[in-house]
Scaffold this active site. Sequence first.
Site, PDB file in Angstrom:
ATOM      1  N   CYS A  92      -1.004   3.535 -22.298  1.00 41.00           N
ATOM      2  CA  CYS A  92      -0.972   2.418 -21.115  1.00 41.00           C
ATOM      3  C   CYS A  92       0.560   3.084 -20.420  1.00 41.00           C
ATOM      4  O   CYS A  92       1.366   3.568 -20.711  1.00 41.00           O
ATOM      5  CB  CYS A  92      -0.601   1.046 -21.497  1.00 41.00           C
ATOM      6  N   ARG A 134      -1.747   7.757 -19.766  1.00 42.16           N
ATOM      7  CA  ARG A 134      -2.180   6.973 -20.434  1.00 42.16           C
ATOM      8  C   ARG A 134      -2.675   5.876 -21.049  1.00 42.16           C
ATOM      9  O   ARG A 134      -3.139   5.416 -21.575  1.00 42.16           O
ATOM     10  CB  ARG A 134      -0.455   6.131 -19.477  1.00 42.16           C
ATOM     11  N   TRP A 175      -4.963   1.830 -21.799  1.00 38.89           N
ATOM     12  CA  TRP A 175      -6.010   2.317 -22.699  1.00 38.89           C
ATOM     13  C   TRP A 175      -6.285   1.159 -23.762  1.00 38.89           C
ATOM     14  O   TRP A 175      -4.554   0.878 -24.537  1.00 38.89           O
ATOM     15  CB  TRP A 175      -5.534   2.993 -23.435  1.00 38.89           C
ATOM     16  N   ASN A 188       3.225  -2.192 -22.803  1.00 38.11           N
ATOM     17  CA  ASN A 188       2.369  -0.832 -23.839  1.00 38.11           C
ATOM     18  C   ASN A 188       3.072  -1.005 -25.153  1.00 38.11           C
ATOM     19  O   ASN A 188       3.964  -1.530 -25.377  1.00 38.11           O
ATOM     20  CB  ASN A 188       2.928  -0.139 -22.951  1.00 38.11           C
ATOM     21  N   GLY A 189       1.960  -0.766 -26.077  1.00 42.84           N
ATOM     22  CA  GLY A 189       2.637  -1.052 -27.415  1.00 42.84           C
ATOM     23  C   GLY A 189       1.392  -1.968 -28.208  1.00 42.84           C
ATOM     24  O   GLY A 189       0.999  -2.021 -28.038  1.00 42.84           O
ATOM     25  N   GLU A 232      -8.802  23.899 -33.494  1.00 44.54           N
ATOM     26  CA  GLU A 232      -8.914  23.724 -32.520  1.00 44.54           C
ATOM     27  C   GLU A 232     -10.098  23.447 -30.849  1.00 44.54           C
ATOM     28  O   GLU A 232      -9.926  22.975 -30.677  1.00 44.54           O
ATOM     29  CB  GLU A 232      -7.758  24.392 -32.006  1.00 44.54           C
ATOM     30  N   LYS A 268     -11.703  21.355 -28.809  1.00 45.99           N
ATOM     31  CA  LYS A 268     -11.743  20.915 -27.411  1.00 45.99           C
ATOM     32  C   LYS A 268     -13.606  20.241 -26.818  1.00 45.99           C
ATOM     33  O   LYS A 268     -13.772  19.101 -26.229  1.00 45.99           O
ATOM     34  CB  LYS A 268     -11.857  22.413 -27.294  1.00 45.99           C
ATOM     35  N   GLU A 281     -14.439  16.572 -27.848  1.00 43.98           N
ATOM     36  CA  GLU A 281     -13.748  16.293 -27.283  1.00 43.98           C
ATOM     37  C   GLU A 281     -14.072  15.228 -25.315  1.00 43.98           C
ATOM     38  O   GLU A 281     -14.173  14.690 -24.717  1.00 43.98           O
ATOM     39  CB  GLU A 281     -11.986  16.234 -26.704  1.00 43.98           C
ATOM     40  N   HIS A 330     -20.587  24.560 -50.577  1.00 45.22           N
ATOM     41  CA  HIS A 330     -20.586  23.355 -51.479  1.00 45.22           C
ATOM     42  C   HIS A 330     -20.942  21.916 -50.681  1.00 45.22           C
ATOM     43  O   HIS A 330     -20.303  21.237 -51.349  1.00 45.22           O
ATOM     44  CB  HIS A 330     -18.696  23.760 -51.782  1.00 45.22           C
ATOM     45  N   LYS A 389      -4.082  10.494 -21.857  1.00 42.21           N
ATOM     46  CA  LYS A 389      -3.173  11.798 -22.600  1.00 42.21           C
ATOM     47  C   LYS A 389      -2.231  11.980 -23.280  1.00 42.21           C
ATOM     48  O   LYS A 389      -1.355  12.662 -23.697  1.00 42.21           O
ATOM     49  CB  LYS A 389      -2.947  12.528 -21.175  1.00 42.21           C
TER      50      LYS A 389
HETATM   51  O1  M6R Z   1       1.735  15.269 -26.984  1.00 33.52           O
HETATM   52  P1  M6R Z   1       0.754  15.814 -28.220  1.00 33.52           P
HETATM   53  O2  M6R Z   1       1.269  17.467 -28.033  1.00 33.52           O
HETATM   54  O3  M6R Z   1       1.805  15.349 -28.782  1.00 33.52           O
HETATM   55  O4  M6R Z   1      -0.353  14.503 -27.668  1.00 33.52           O
HETATM   56  C1  M6R Z   1      -0.499  15.142 -29.524  1.00 33.52           C
HETATM   57  C2  M6R Z   1      -2.353  15.023 -29.726  1.00 33.52           C
HETATM   58  O5  M6R Z   1      -2.598  13.948 -29.243  1.00 33.52           O
HETATM   59  C3  M6R Z   1      -3.147  16.360 -28.169  1.00 33.52           C
HETATM   60  O6  M6R Z   1      -2.550  17.617 -28.870  1.00 33.52           O
HETATM   61  C4  M6R Z   1      -4.569  16.108 -28.400  1.00 33.52           C
HETATM   62  O7  M6R Z   1      -5.299  16.239 -29.429  1.00 33.52           O
HETATM   63  C5  M6R Z   1      -4.745  17.002 -27.270  1.00 33.52           C
HETATM   64  N1  M6R Z   1      -4.698  15.992 -26.368  1.00 33.52           N
HETATM   65  C6  M6R Z   1      -6.443  17.203 -27.304  1.00 33.52           C
HETATM   66  O8  M6R Z   1      -6.858  18.125 -26.618  1.00 33.52           O
END
Ligand code: M6R
Length: 606
Positions: free
Chosen positions: A2, A27, A76, A100-101, A479, A483, A486, A502, A601
């Site tokens: 948020c 956010r 969010w 926020n929180g 990773e 990508k 998401e 397995h 983000k």
């Molecule tokens: O801001 P941060 O690097 O701490 O964020 C951690 C994760 O939320 C972040 O890396 C997230 O997995 C990516 N945006 C995914 O692409």
Amino acid sequence: MCGIVGYTGAKSAIELLLDSLEMLEHRGYDSVGIGCVEDNKGMVGIQKCVGRVHDLRKECEKQPMHSTCGIGHTRWATHGGVYTKNAHPHQCGKVTLVHNGIVENYRELTEDYELQGKLRSETDTEVVAALLDRYYQGDAEEAIKRVVQKLKGTFALVMMFEEEPGTIYAIRNVSPIVAAECERGMMLASDLTALGNFTKKYFVVPEYCVLKMTKDKMVITNLDGEGVEPQMQVLDWKVSGLGKEGYPFYMEKEIMEQPNVFAETIKRRIFKGMPDFSADGLSDDVLMSCKRICIVACGTAMHVGLITQALVKSILHMHIDVELASEFMYSDPVLDKDTLVIAVSQSGETVDTLEAFKYAKKCGATCLSVLNVRGSSISRVSDYVLYTEAGPEIAVASTKAYTTQLAVMYLMVAKMAFLRGALSEEETKAYIQELQNVPSKMEEILDRKKEIHVIAKEVLESKDLFMIGRGMDYSILLEGSLKLKEVSYIHSEAYASGELKHGPIALITEHTPVVALVTQGRIMSKELSNIKEVKARGANVVLFIKEKLATQLKEDYNVVTLPDLEDKFMVFPAIVALQLLAYYVSSDKGFDVDKPRNLAKVVTVE
Ligand code: M6R
């Protein structure tokens, strides 16, 4: 999560709040709202809607109002679905509030104070508004102090009280609030992104202190009523003037920026061909004295940890753990003064990473962070900070943050290896030379992005997909798979290829898409056997393979060759190729690549 913003001054508040909220959409972007004191009437008018700031802008144009004081919020969703009634601000009696929180004990509070009848939303936030209204007897600070002592969880609360038009109050626990006196008046926000256009000087509101912001001054007091001096800081970070520069999405732009920002990140840390952290204030002693390393991070940043772990094990032969920050505190970690705890984070605000780091600090560990955003919450609790030069990363899917964080980690491992005698000077220089070759190899794969676009069609229609590899390739695929899932919403699972038989190989049928990655010469033959096993069961294999290893395979699979680097450095061309794959699948499907559903983000709830 948020985004929060507040403004009081002589200028018009509404445009300013909307513009600032737009800068805070990283956010959260489920719903958005503003609450503004109507000039001459003193009443707080609320405008809110499901959707993005541009939707709210249209709503505001329909019902124009004049105001010079207001608060805003981009949500969010945590407690309560994505409905207008759950959007902030929440209003109860004389109180208007954004939050926020998470208030963890909101149910108990509702019952204990019999607030049910007052609540119209499903949120934890509205309970705080109702409680504040209950305690408010004309003294806002007193009410705030009494209420926050009852709250469990993390919160940044920003409030207005009907009887004090022009005044905004704020208080926080963990979740950040920054504030500044700008030319236009007084502003606060959940992060600096929203203030950067207005000022370079700001302060972080101290935890459990009340900030009272009127049109011409700000006063901070602690819970005992004593005045607290703000600690002014200077913002040395470009937050404005960002555009897509002709790319349809930030994600593509940020993928393409990687050679440059990688080069920038390593440039100032290489002196005479050797790694050098003196400009960062990181002494050799810190890297020499630790007996073990523990990396805490989330998501993409945690995947940086996994690659670092492979590197540390193979070069330094040192004990290193990589922990999901969200699990860390609850896994009884073994930490002491000989442990170097490294937090990796793009935003520097991820609350799980922040809390894990604070915990490590309490246990006496040395705390080093690798961050992108200057002045963030994690930087403030770090003993040492190494910044990446990625520049602002706007797309939710992290790309350039990953490769620049790795750049720092690769340099750090080189430095430690040299200091500890694991690499000679000559070997260290050769390693650094290979690191300096990375940008041109990333360029090479970027120049062939059309080829990856064509390959992306192979997986475009899939519902489920596997990514398989061994050793470092498996870590890279974790990773790559994150990508893809998401941004494209394809269910993608990265698997260590040796593990397939397995269990998961039961899921491979005719045409199941399998992305395989082969970049590590020493385990190549084993990787190829595993790829043959899925191929024999009908899988449609797309093979990403290091050019040098690819010689006889081109006829058997859909192949993308990856520019050659020494095996340990293959993560860089490989991940760029996988980022492009994810990007093209998402954009070809017509999705909002930069703002995938349900995500934000910056993740500031546990
Ligand atoms: O801001 P941060 O690097 O701490 O964020 C951690 C994760 O939320 C972040 O890396 C997230 O997995 C990516 N945006 C995914 O692409």
